[in-house]
Design an enzyme around this catalytic site. Structure first.
Site, mmCIF file in Angstrom:
data_model
loop_
_atom_site.group_PDB
_atom_site.id
_atom_site.type_symbol
_atom_site.label_atom_id
_atom_site.label_comp_id
_atom_site.label_asym_id
_atom_site.label_seq_id
_atom_site.Cartn_x
_atom_site.Cartn_y
_atom_site.Cartn_z
ATOM 1 N N LYS A 57 0.835 -1.207 0.000
ATOM 2 C CA LYS A 57 0.000 0.000 0.000
ATOM 3 C C LYS A 57 0.869 1.257 0.000
ATOM 4 O O LYS A 57 1.855 1.318 0.735
ATOM 5 C CB LYS A 57 -0.883 -0.058 1.258
ATOM 6 C CG LYS A 57 -1.676 1.188 1.560
ATOM 7 C CD LYS A 57 -2.922 1.291 0.731
ATOM 8 C CE LYS A 57 -3.672 2.583 1.013
ATOM 9 N NZ LYS A 57 -4.471 3.022 -0.140
ATOM 10 N N ASN A 81 -12.966 3.344 -6.213
ATOM 11 C CA ASN A 81 -12.493 3.623 -4.865
ATOM 12 C C ASN A 81 -11.939 5.023 -4.796
ATOM 13 O O ASN A 81 -11.415 5.548 -5.779
ATOM 14 C CB ASN A 81 -11.433 2.605 -4.429
ATOM 15 C CG ASN A 81 -10.037 3.029 -4.826
ATOM 16 O OD1 ASN A 81 -9.412 3.850 -4.164
ATOM 17 N ND2 ASN A 81 -9.554 2.492 -5.944
ATOM 18 N N ALA A 82 -12.088 5.610 -3.615
ATOM 19 C CA ALA A 82 -11.444 6.889 -3.326
ATOM 20 C C ALA A 82 -10.973 6.820 -1.876
ATOM 21 O O ALA A 82 -11.546 7.441 -0.984
ATOM 22 C CB ALA A 82 -12.401 8.058 -3.547
ATOM 23 N N ILE A 83 -9.940 5.999 -1.652
ATOM 24 C CA ILE A 83 -9.419 5.797 -0.296
ATOM 25 C C ILE A 83 -8.676 7.049 0.158
ATOM 26 O O ILE A 83 -8.782 7.453 1.317
ATOM 27 C CB ILE A 83 -8.473 4.568 -0.244
ATOM 28 C CG1 ILE A 83 -9.144 3.320 -0.858
ATOM 29 C CG2 ILE A 83 -7.982 4.307 1.176
ATOM 30 C CD1 ILE A 83 -10.385 2.848 -0.182
ATOM 31 N N ASN A 111 5.388 1.161 -2.746
ATOM 32 C CA ASN A 111 4.770 2.242 -3.511
ATOM 33 C C ASN A 111 4.869 3.498 -2.658
ATOM 34 O O ASN A 111 4.545 3.466 -1.466
ATOM 35 C CB ASN A 111 3.316 1.830 -3.782
ATOM 36 C CG ASN A 111 2.557 2.822 -4.622
ATOM 37 O OD1 ASN A 111 2.145 3.868 -4.125
ATOM 38 N ND2 ASN A 111 2.346 2.498 -5.881
ATOM 39 N N CYS A 142 -2.326 8.555 -8.734
ATOM 40 C CA CYS A 142 -3.539 8.267 -7.965
ATOM 41 C C CYS A 142 -4.552 9.381 -8.194
ATOM 42 O O CYS A 142 -4.242 10.555 -7.984
ATOM 43 C CB CYS A 142 -3.218 8.165 -6.485
ATOM 44 S SG CYS A 142 -4.694 7.980 -5.473
ATOM 45 N N ASN A 205 -2.473 2.687 -13.499
ATOM 46 C CA ASN A 205 -3.245 2.952 -12.290
ATOM 47 C C ASN A 205 -4.734 2.966 -12.694
ATOM 48 O O ASN A 205 -5.070 2.638 -13.826
ATOM 49 C CB ASN A 205 -2.820 4.291 -11.680
ATOM 50 C CG ASN A 205 -3.027 4.338 -10.170
ATOM 51 O OD1 ASN A 205 -4.056 3.878 -9.668
ATOM 52 N ND2 ASN A 205 -2.074 4.893 -9.455
ATOM 53 N N THR A 206 -5.608 3.364 -11.786
ATOM 54 C CA THR A 206 -7.056 3.306 -12.059
ATOM 55 C C THR A 206 -7.503 4.425 -13.006
ATOM 56 O O THR A 206 -6.851 5.461 -13.132
ATOM 57 C CB THR A 206 -7.854 3.436 -10.761
ATOM 58 O OG1 THR A 206 -7.445 4.633 -10.096
ATOM 59 C CG2 THR A 206 -7.622 2.247 -9.857
ATOM 60 N N GLY A 257 -7.089 -5.107 -14.019
ATOM 61 C CA GLY A 257 -8.175 -6.082 -14.151
ATOM 62 C C GLY A 257 -7.741 -7.522 -14.308
ATOM 63 O O GLY A 257 -8.543 -8.369 -14.707
#
Lengths: 318, 278
Positions: A57, A81-83, A111, A142, A205-206, A257
């Protein structure tokens, strides 16, 4: 030259090992940052020794509280997600988590995140001196923080600058740069990172997405937008990995994915040296182990001696 | 705790979209403590949509009819979306992925320094789910449980029979007056606390956010301790994704607590009630 019998040990099965920036990985399967905690959370559900590496993480020098909830929402074949970079901080990681991780025979990649350039440099300098870390993955992609990280992925010149600076700050550790898909041409950013001294690229990344509750008419996430991950993004990720592999000479690590052995094979064929399993860890804690075993089985059943016979083996139509 | 392929033993329709699902899994059943949950895949194939497993509180331990030994777990599932709709339409014999038992359950009076003689169990609708195992544990510790059970209408007051069999006091309420007192469940609770101004009462609540918030405020007003069993959308259910957090005022440097690991049961004073997590 006579082949060395030790080079080809048929009883040992196919050779799955790959090298990234001088570091050997026993197989090309890792877990993606943010989807595997600090690794130890999964130790009771799978054999951590079975995978090539664990990307932990995202860590900052000081702990980051993260975004207010709701933070996750499932969408078709994926999730948002939006951690917001919640993490315990690099010092606590090194103190509390790293010793436990070092008990396993797998590589540990950290990371790193930050809101300002100096914060990235601080955490890179700090981690550079700690044994048991095999590489840094620079997270400039991010989408879930108000400022900072994301900013460095809006202009290739900024990507170049932060990569070069972090490179200097942690001379001992291989530097991977994790790129954002939320750009017009990922190849520009890939080249900028390579020129600035990146040893490898993590792609992708996303993707920034959104969902709305029509009853309350509010966004499903309090941050309003979030990062889309899971099988839904795999075709986009695969295309970007393939494009990146054409544009740079440094190794590319495919992410996006991946949830089956076949998914992993697609990325390897497209040119990825290794892959990271992400969202699948959430709904199948042993997914990465299963995919690593699946690659070995695939090679055995297709009489492939070495995983390098697959990597970058994409064929064109006649 | 364990990740198992489990078989559905039975799906019982309780009306109003509520179902009791019985899962065969002796190994997992043996580990359950009151207030814990399982992460259950809603369809047979691991890679099939909906992808993420859903968290369900363990309502009861299913026991072997002959030996009385734990054979599985019973889950109360209300149809609220795609996942639960698929799950309640599952057939007996179907296989599902099941992770658990997970999380931090209720603190029993035997673990507490102060004396507790009476426990007010407050449920709103399917919030009844964690309270049966708790009531049984309390009875075994000679603590008197009183169940305050509320819903919109009588059909929401599912699974009262197992509590009746325990012989405990049950005070029901419905917003439409179709069963028990008319109004919110917190009204009879407030009345009870008014006429019993004692310090040896402990509150346990599970239900909609607004209900738990009201119970928390009553607890603070009467200087009592209150535990709440929280609900949140979860990614992994094992502490890794940090998706299921609830905001917390007390945790210094840790403004967010994970419902899956630090909860689902938490002291209500650890929760910031102004930020609803769903």
């Amino acid at each position: 030259m006579k082949p060395n019998p030790n080079d080809r040990a048929p009883l040992k099965g196919p050779r799955l090992g790959v090298e990234i920036a001088g570091v050997h990985f026993k197989n090309p399967v890792m877990t993606a940052s943010g989807t595997f905690g600090y690794g130890l959370e999964f130790a009771r559900y799978m054999d951590l020794n079975a995978i090539g590496g664990i990307v932990v993480k995202g860590l900052s020098m000081k702990p980051i509280p993260g975004n207010p909830p709701p933070r996750v929402y499932e969408t078709a074949s994926g999730m948002l997600n939006a951690i917001g970079w919640q993490n315990i901080g690099a010092a606590e990681f090194v103190e509390e988590k790293l010793p436990g991780l070092r008990d396993y025979d797998t590589n540990v990649i950290v990371n790193i995140v930050g809101f300002e350039l100096e914060e990235y440099l601080e955490v890179a300098r700090f981690l550079n001196d700690h044994p048991g870390i095999h590489a840094l993955e620079l997270n400039i992609s991010c989408p879930n923080v108000g400022k900072g990280g994301f900013h460095f992925n809006k202009d290739p010149r900024d990507t170049h600058r932060i990569t070069a600076e972090v490179r200097k700050a942690s001379p001992r550790l291989p530097l991977w740069v994790k790129l954002s898909p939320n750009v017009t041409d990922i190849r520009e950013f890939a080249r900028a990172a390579e020129e600035a001294g990146a040893d490898a690229l993590s792609v992708i990344n996303t993707l920034v997405g959104m969902a709305i509750d029509v009853r309350s008419r509010r966004p499903r996430l309090r941050f309003r937008t979030g990062g889309l991950s899971g099988p839904a993004i795999k075709p986009v990720a695969l295309r970007m990995v393939w494009e990146t592999c054409q544009a740079v000479r440094i190794p590319v690590i495919g992410i996006g994915g991946i949830s089956t052995t076949e998914d992993a094979l697609e990325f390897l064929i497209a040119g990825a040296r290794a892959v990271q399993v992400g969202t699948a860890n959430f709904y199948e804690p042993a997914a990465s182990e299963r995919i690593a075993l699946g690659l070995a089985e695939y090679c055995r059943s297709h009489r492939i001696d070495d995983i390098h016979e697959i990597i970058g083996s994409l064929k064109d139509y006649e | 705790m364990l990740d198992k392929k489990v078989k559905i033993k039975a799906v019982r329709d309780l009306g109003a979209g509520n179902h009791l699902i019985v899962i065969a899994s002796p190994e997992q059943a043996r580990l359950v403590r009151p207030g814990q949950f399982v992460m259950l895949k809603c369809v047979e194939n691991t890679g099939e949509n909906p992808l993420l497993r859903r968290p369900f509180t363990i309502f009861n331990i299913h026991r072997n009819a002959r030996s009385g030994k734990p054979a599985g777990v019973e889950l109360l599932v209300k149809e609220v979306g795609v996942g639960t709709r698929r799950l309640v339409s599952a057939r007996p014999g179907q296989t599902l992925d099941c992770l658990g038992p997970q999380g931090h359950g209720f603190q029993l009076p035997s673990d507490l320094p102060s004396r507790v003689t009476t426990a007010c169990l407050v449920a709103g609708g399917v919030g009844i789910a964690p309270l049966l195992l708790l009531a049984e544990s309390l009875l075994a510790l000679r603590v008197k449980p009183i169940l305050f059970y509320g819903g919109g209408t009588v059909a929401d007051l599912v699974l009262r029979e197992p509590f009746e069999r325990l012989g405990i006091d049950i005070i029901t309420s419905t917003e439409d007056g179709s069963h028990g007192e008319r109004g919110l469940v917190t009204e009879p609770l407030a009345q009870f606390l008014r006429i019993h101004p004692r310090k040896d009462i402990r509150l346990y609540a599970c239900g909609p956010w607004g209900m738990m918030r009201a119970v928390h405020e009553l607890a603070v007003g009467h200087d009592l301790q209150c535990e709440v069993s929280l609900e949140a959308r979860m990614g992994c259910g094992l502490g890794a994704c940090l998706g299921c957090v609830v905001a917390s005022p007390a945790a210094e440097g840790r403004p967010y607590l994970r419902v899956c690991q630090d909860g689902p049961v938490m002291n209500s004073r650890l929760v910031r009630w102004d930020i609803e997590p769903v």
